[in-house]
Design an enzyme around this catalytic site. Sequence first.
Site, mmCIF file in Angstrom:
data_model
loop_
_atom_site.group_PDB
_atom_site.id
_atom_site.type_symbol
_atom_site.label_atom_id
_atom_site.label_comp_id
_atom_site.label_asym_id
_atom_site.label_seq_id
_atom_site.Cartn_x
_atom_site.Cartn_y
_atom_site.Cartn_z
ATOM 1 C CB CYS A 2 79.360 44.396 26.668
ATOM 2 S SG CYS A 2 78.373 44.903 25.134
ATOM 3 N NE ARG A 27 81.477 39.343 29.720
ATOM 4 C CZ ARG A 27 80.704 39.264 30.673
ATOM 5 N NH1 ARG A 27 81.142 38.470 31.683
ATOM 6 N NH2 ARG A 27 79.542 39.916 30.721
ATOM 7 C CD1 TRP A 74 79.346 40.321 20.726
ATOM 8 C CD2 TRP A 74 77.392 40.815 21.065
ATOM 9 N NE1 TRP A 74 78.610 39.232 20.099
ATOM 10 C CE2 TRP A 74 77.422 39.678 20.158
ATOM 11 C CE3 TRP A 74 75.938 41.316 21.439
ATOM 12 C CZ2 TRP A 74 76.058 38.938 19.730
ATOM 13 C CZ3 TRP A 74 74.915 40.773 20.984
ATOM 14 C CH2 TRP A 74 75.052 39.673 20.170
ATOM 15 C CG ASN A 100 78.437 45.054 30.038
ATOM 16 O OD1 ASN A 100 78.925 45.799 29.308
ATOM 17 N ND2 ASN A 100 79.015 44.108 30.735
ATOM 18 N N GLY A 101 74.379 45.699 28.553
ATOM 19 C CA GLY A 101 72.917 45.849 28.593
ATOM 20 C C GLY A 101 72.233 46.248 27.682
ATOM 21 C CD GLU A 493 76.712 21.012 21.964
ATOM 22 O OE1 GLU A 493 75.673 21.482 21.770
ATOM 23 O OE2 GLU A 493 77.907 21.256 22.292
ATOM 24 C CE LYS A 497 79.702 23.619 20.425
ATOM 25 N NZ LYS A 497 79.018 23.559 21.560
ATOM 26 C CD GLU A 500 78.904 27.345 19.109
ATOM 27 O OE1 GLU A 500 78.547 28.329 19.484
ATOM 28 O OE2 GLU A 500 79.060 26.133 19.623
ATOM 29 C CG HIS A 516 58.987 12.593 8.103
ATOM 30 N ND1 HIS A 516 57.911 11.919 7.681
ATOM 31 C CD2 HIS A 516 59.576 11.679 8.961
ATOM 32 C CE1 HIS A 516 57.890 10.548 7.748
ATOM 33 N NE2 HIS A 516 58.858 10.589 8.988
ATOM 34 C CE LYS A 615 81.838 29.876 27.793
ATOM 35 N NZ LYS A 615 81.557 28.857 26.804
#
Length: 620
Positions: A2, A27, A74, A100-101, A493, A497, A500, A516, A615
């Site tokens: 948010c 964000r 968000w 926000n929160g 990584e 990428k 997402e 394994h 973000k």
Amino acid sequence: MCGIVGYVGYRSVPELLLEGLHRLEYRGYDSAGIAVLGDRDIEIRKKAGRVNHLAELVRTKPVTGRVGIGHTRWATHGATTDQNSHPHVGGNGDVVIVHNGVIENYDVLRKQLTQLGYVFRSQTDTEVAAHLLSHHLEEQIRLGGEPGDVETCLKAVYATLDRLKGTYGLGILFRECPDTLIAARCGSPLVVGVGKDEYFLASDASPLVGYTKDVVYLSDHEIAVLQPGNLRIEHRSRGSVSPSVQTLEQVASDTDLGQYEHYMLKEIYEQPQTIENALRGRLDGEEATAVIGGLNLTAKELRRIDRIVLTACGTSWHSGLVGEYVLEEFARMPTEVEYASELRYRNPPMSDRTLVFAITQSGETADTLAAMRECKRKGHPTLAICNVVGSTIAREADGGIYLHAGPEIGVASTKAFTSQVTVLTLLALYLGRMRHMSYPAGKRIIGQLRDMPEKISKALECHAQVKDVAERYHHFNNFLYLGRLYNFPVALEGALKLKEISYIHAEGYPAAEMKHGPIALVDQQTPSVFVVPRGGIYPKVVSNMEEIRARRGPIIAIACEGDTDIARIADDVIYVPDVEEYLQPLVCAIPLQLLAYHIALHRGCNVDRPRNLAKSVTVE
Ligand code: F6R
């Protein structure tokens, strides 16, 4: 996550709020809204969807006033709907808030407020705070307070905050209190921009760029009252605070797209420069060591350290894993990398000789902040490796190292990863030279680091090849990413990428571990991306490739230029410059970032704003 924007002053408030919301889009969000206090009432416009949809609504139903708040939401509590979008109204409309929160005790409060007759129009936790504030405002008025008096409003804010559990950054308008915006912070960042006869409020500095360079970062439990020509800050228990005005370094061009179609691509291409920025002034060829100024620990204190804990989330955790390897190799320093979300609730034995680093691009990740605070509480020196100057983690850490990578706008982290790896390598060199590393070894590393910006430019030359590979592989729905030693974090990584931004299932594994379990996934429909530049165990990784090939799994290899042997096993090879093993994560990350980018484009995904992601993850 948010975003909040607010303004009080002489400019056109709706335009300013909408521009601020556009700048906060990076964000991550799913709905947006604004509220403007006019002469008689607070007008709200809000809508699920993009800021552009909101702007259209404001164009057809204009609002006017001299003070306002805006929000990008968000979703945490309640679906993405117009009703759940912020701002939220308390009581009969006497207060309007953006938040926000997460209000953790919202359920109990909602029941209590419902019993008192408050009617809820949304499923959000935020509406609870709005009604509670209205309730306490009425209480203050009953006790004799004037509804339009800022002191009455402030008392209601204090009473409300006393009853909220959880995290909040709040922007509040009171219908009867003209030209006044009140903000409160606990756990969710807020910054006040100081102008001449005007003030700005925002959850990060981006909406302020171009308007003012003077900013005041609010700390937890602080409340700010913004009125034209007057800024007042109070701490909830310590009273009046004199605002500490800092200078914002960010400039408008930092956030321009320039010639690029997406921020992600722009940021991938910035890496020769951002790595150079991370190295600038930090290489001491004379002493064959790194120069690291901000640790705030003496050489004697640093020599006492016998263990390092790196804590982070997501991509920053992956760079931490590279950091673990390089710190152990260069400085012989026992190092662990911990998921911040786990560390914050664990209680691992850590002696007073343990040094903690929080690694974070944004400096606002809630879990990383909480883990850092937990370590601080236990008396460990806690430092930050951080990109955003003035962020909460940067301010609360005992010291640290900035990345100087400039704003990272694309939700998928790219340049921050390579800058973090660079800074961790510098740290390993610095500590290594304090301990066991010889002068010639330090000299060699300095020379290799100096070459890195050029090597990264060279690595970017693989772009056309990657585009071609993406074209042929974008229809697969499962990928394995495999690498060993320094290239294992790179495999993790690369997989992150891809998942997402293209929503393709991808798993990163140490290449030899795939026997394994994950090897059961291998078939003609599951490509494996091997990160296999030359190095000490190169033949072992090649054997792992043979195992995949025997099961007819397609193979893409990221290999050193000149390695023609690899083409006999892999279906496709993407070449990167040959560098020392500890620097391979830097060059090998480049094709993997580009691969994810192009596959996502083929699949029609929004690479800069992938679904469900934010973000800066400021909730737990
Ligand atoms: C992945 C990504 C996230 C972040 C994570 C931590 O591309 O961006 O995994 O790395 O949310 O964020 P910071 O580094 O801001 O603490």
